[in-house]
Design an enzyme around this catalytic site. Structure first.
Site, PDB file in Angstrom:
ATOM      1  N   TYR A 144       0.868  -1.177   0.000  1.00 23.58           N
ATOM      2  CA  TYR A 144       0.000   0.000   0.000  1.00 23.58           C
ATOM      3  C   TYR A 144       0.907   1.230   0.000  1.00 23.58           C
ATOM      4  O   TYR A 144       1.701   1.427   0.924  1.00 23.58           O
ATOM      5  CB  TYR A 144      -0.902   0.020   1.230  1.00 23.58           C
ATOM      6  CG  TYR A 144      -2.095  -0.890   1.129  1.00 23.58           C
ATOM      7  CD1 TYR A 144      -3.367  -0.387   0.884  1.00 23.58           C
ATOM      8  CD2 TYR A 144      -1.965  -2.268   1.283  1.00 23.58           C
ATOM      9  CE1 TYR A 144      -4.473  -1.220   0.796  1.00 23.58           C
ATOM     10  CE2 TYR A 144      -3.060  -3.112   1.193  1.00 23.58           C
ATOM     11  CZ  TYR A 144      -4.314  -2.572   0.957  1.00 23.58           C
ATOM     12  OH  TYR A 144      -5.402  -3.406   0.869  1.00 23.58           O
ATOM     13  N   HIS A 176      -4.441  -2.628  -7.834  1.00 25.14           N
ATOM     14  CA  HIS A 176      -5.701  -3.273  -7.446  1.00 25.14           C
ATOM     15  C   HIS A 176      -6.780  -2.278  -7.077  1.00 25.14           C
ATOM     16  O   HIS A 176      -7.934  -2.419  -7.477  1.00 25.14           O
ATOM     17  CB  HIS A 176      -5.486  -4.243  -6.290  1.00 25.14           C
ATOM     18  CG  HIS A 176      -6.742  -4.937  -5.881  1.00 25.14           C
ATOM     19  ND1 HIS A 176      -7.518  -4.533  -4.817  1.00 25.14           N
ATOM     20  CD2 HIS A 176      -7.399  -5.983  -6.436  1.00 25.14           C
ATOM     21  CE1 HIS A 176      -8.582  -5.298  -4.721  1.00 25.14           C
ATOM     22  NE2 HIS A 176      -8.538  -6.193  -5.684  1.00 25.14           N
ATOM     23  N   HIS A 330     -16.923  -4.125  -2.206  1.00 25.62           N
ATOM     24  CA  HIS A 330     -15.500  -4.458  -2.220  1.00 25.62           C
ATOM     25  C   HIS A 330     -15.174  -5.650  -1.318  1.00 25.62           C
ATOM     26  O   HIS A 330     -15.543  -5.696  -0.143  1.00 25.62           O
ATOM     27  CB  HIS A 330     -14.676  -3.252  -1.760  1.00 25.62           C
ATOM     28  CG  HIS A 330     -13.192  -3.479  -1.818  1.00 25.62           C
ATOM     29  ND1 HIS A 330     -12.523  -3.723  -2.994  1.00 25.62           N
ATOM     30  CD2 HIS A 330     -12.258  -3.518  -0.842  1.00 25.62           C
ATOM     31  CE1 HIS A 330     -11.230  -3.878  -2.738  1.00 25.62           C
ATOM     32  NE2 HIS A 330     -11.046  -3.770  -1.446  1.00 25.62           N
TER      33      HIS A 330
END
Length: 554
Positions: A144, A176, A330
């Protein structure tokens, strides 16, 4: 001309035609395939060619069918994701049957019934890009990366009307998802110096001051256009001045030497719209308290946006309610289906959004056919269905794509001071299921350590859950328990502030009247009065050079 095949949701159909340009010269057939990939003519012909054209470079087909055909060889078309598989051969089908397509094939996930929004030309509108600059991607499965930006539009209100992903070519499977957070207004330009790994012990403290999601994009999604009466407000004192862009890189093959420059483009206008858009993150707070046993063909997790949170936040800011116009659902690799359920006064409303054919590689905002009003005292549940049949250890809530999430991002108007409405299940009652009696207190380590019984002594709760011998029956019993547990409420404002209900315990709603879905009315090709049709336009650009250079589809 050519032989074409396509597949709607794993039900293969083939259109065989001879001649060019004129529809009346085309032979149309509806086929399906079995587990041995052998094409068989469907006794019930439900696909209808509307238009066809072919020249030296392009073949265009437009065909239609009913959404629900009553044909066991067809798949009903719903608002869920549909996996389209296409294939072709440059020669017509002969008497011996279909020709093998070889490498002339591909697939794409689509949401065929996602309502189209009228596209307002943005060619002449100003924009600004928020992109990473030569970010080195580590050779590990999950990274991340966070980068702070300053919004260039200041001192005068504008509305963002469209957000487009700018994914570096060749990195379509690496990037992603991207989240854009509004940061505290107390920051200054010193935070703009560099990016850093998010959720890292050495990340800048300023990153902790960015918790309000203002936009979300996920893999497979395209640009998002706001409705004509709504826009994302920028340029005023109450709007974001600094934003944090979080990019999730998924590198399961541990490829070395990757450098990325992906990001977002925000297109805006000085012509103001009627309402400011907001985003609420709803569902399960991402933590180890969310867990899924191994070997389960189906396991359901629920994240609660509780009536207590919505009562307090909407009651104080918008008693008349807010209006949701789009939802992003999600999850990660174990996700199979996601539903956003809506309750009012103990009665379940129609699903706010759903995807019963969830595709990890295709996650985008769903425009709602009709805006939905959320009132003070309503309940929202993000319901996620998972499959872990191919896993031998527990799956934990977390950031990696091998971990799991269960989230919904609601786009709504008018904007209020509510950014997160989520829940965390009680971990101690989960541990009691496997026989844990006591943990060491005070808790000084994470994950915390178990004191008794003997078989778990000095193990972390993660190790204890993995040591337990899970069977499918045990998994089902555990699932029933988890869905009934009290939850810890997360109810957040901007600037890291919290509503008073934050941290309190609430119970899942008692559903007095579950929503009854309307029965599916299916129609065959013989039903002349039926009007619910899906028309697809299939366009392929093919040249001799292209055919010779196409790689096998994997």
């Amino acid at each position: 001309c050519t032989q074409w095949s396509w597949d709607l949701g794993n039900i293969l159909h083939t259109l065989v035609f001879k001649g060019c340009v004129k529809v009346e010269h085309i032979r149309q057939r509806d086929y399906f395939t079995d587990e041995n990939r052998v094409l068989k003519k469907d006794p019930q012909q439900d696909y209808h060619l509307e238009y066809a054209m072919e020249n030296s470079t392009h073949t265009i087909l437009a065909f239609s069918r009913e959404l629900h055909t009553c044909d066991t060889n067809d798949k009903s078309i719903t608002e869920s994701t549909v996996r389209i598989i296409w294939a072709y051969h440059h020669k017509d089908m002969g008497e011996a049957g279909q020709n093998y397509h070889g490498s002339n094939r591909g697939s794409k996930s689509l949401r065929l019934l996602n309502p189209e929004k009228a596209e307002i030309s943005s060619a002449s509108l100003p924009y600004f890009d928020l992109t990473n600059k030569d970010v080195p991607i580590p050779d590990k499965d999950t990274t991340y990366w966070c980068q702070m930006f300053k919004i260039p539009v200041r001192h005068e209100k504008h509305h963002v009307t469209k957000v487009e992903p700018l994914i570096q070519k060749g990195h379509e499977n690496l990037v992603h998802h991207i989240l854009l957070y509004q940061c505290s207004s107390n920051l200054n330009d010193s935070v703009l110096d560099y990016g850093h790994e998010c959720y890292h012990p050495n990340m800048p403290d300023s990153f902790l001051m960015c918790e309000t999601v203002i936009f979300a994009w996920a893999i497979g999604g395209e640009g998002f256009t706001y409705p004509p009466h709504v826009g994302l407000s920028i340029g005023t004192a109450g709007d974001p001045q600094f934003v944090l862009m979080e990019v999730h890189y998924d590198n399961p093959s541990y490829i070395e030497g990757l450098i990325d420059n992906s990001g977002l483009r925000l297109i805006y206008t000085p012509v103001l719209r009627q309402y400011d858009a907001g985003v609420i993150e709803a569902g399960l707070w991402v933590s180890l308290f969310h867990n899924i046993p191994p070997g389960m063909p189906e396991f359901v997790s629920e994240g609660h946006c509780t009536l207590e949170c919505l009562e307090e936040a909407l009651g104080a800011e918008r008693p008349g309610g807010i209006h949701v116009f789009a939802v992003l659902l999600h999850a990660h690799l174990a996700g199979r289906a996601i539903r956003m359920r809506h309750f009012r006064n103990g009665e379940e409303q129609k699903l706010l959004a759903y995807d019963d054919e969830f595709d990890f590689n295709f996650q985008e905002f769903q425009y709602l056919k009709e805006e939905r009003t959320i009132l003070p005292g309503d309940n929202l549940i993000t319901e996620c269905h998972y499959s872990t049949v191919d896993r031998i250890r527990m799956t934990w809530g977390g950031l990696s794509t091998r971990n799991e999430m269960c989230l919904s991002y609601l786009l709504y108007y008018p904007r209020i001071n509510l950014t997160r409405c989520a829940s965390i299940p009680d971990i101690m009652e989960q541990l009691q299921f496997i026989g844990v009696k006591e943990i060491y207190r005070p808790v000084r380590t994470w994950p915390f350590i178990i004191k008794s019984p003997k078989q778990y002594k000095n193990l972390s709760f993660m190790d204890a859950m993995n040591k337990f011998k899970w069977s499918r029956s045990e998994g089902l019993s555990y699932n029933e328990l988890v869905l009934k547990l009290p939850v810890n409420v997360r109810c957040s404002k901007t600037d890291n502030a919290e509503w008073s209900i934050q941290g309190m315990t609430a119970l899942p709603p008692e559903i007095e009247r579950p929503y009854k879905t309307e029965p599916v009315i299916c129609s065959s090709s013989s039903c002349l009065c039926c009007s619910i049709l899906l028309t697809l336009l299939f366009v392929v650009h093919v040249t001799a050079r292209t055919i010779g250079n196409m790689r096998p589809f994997v």
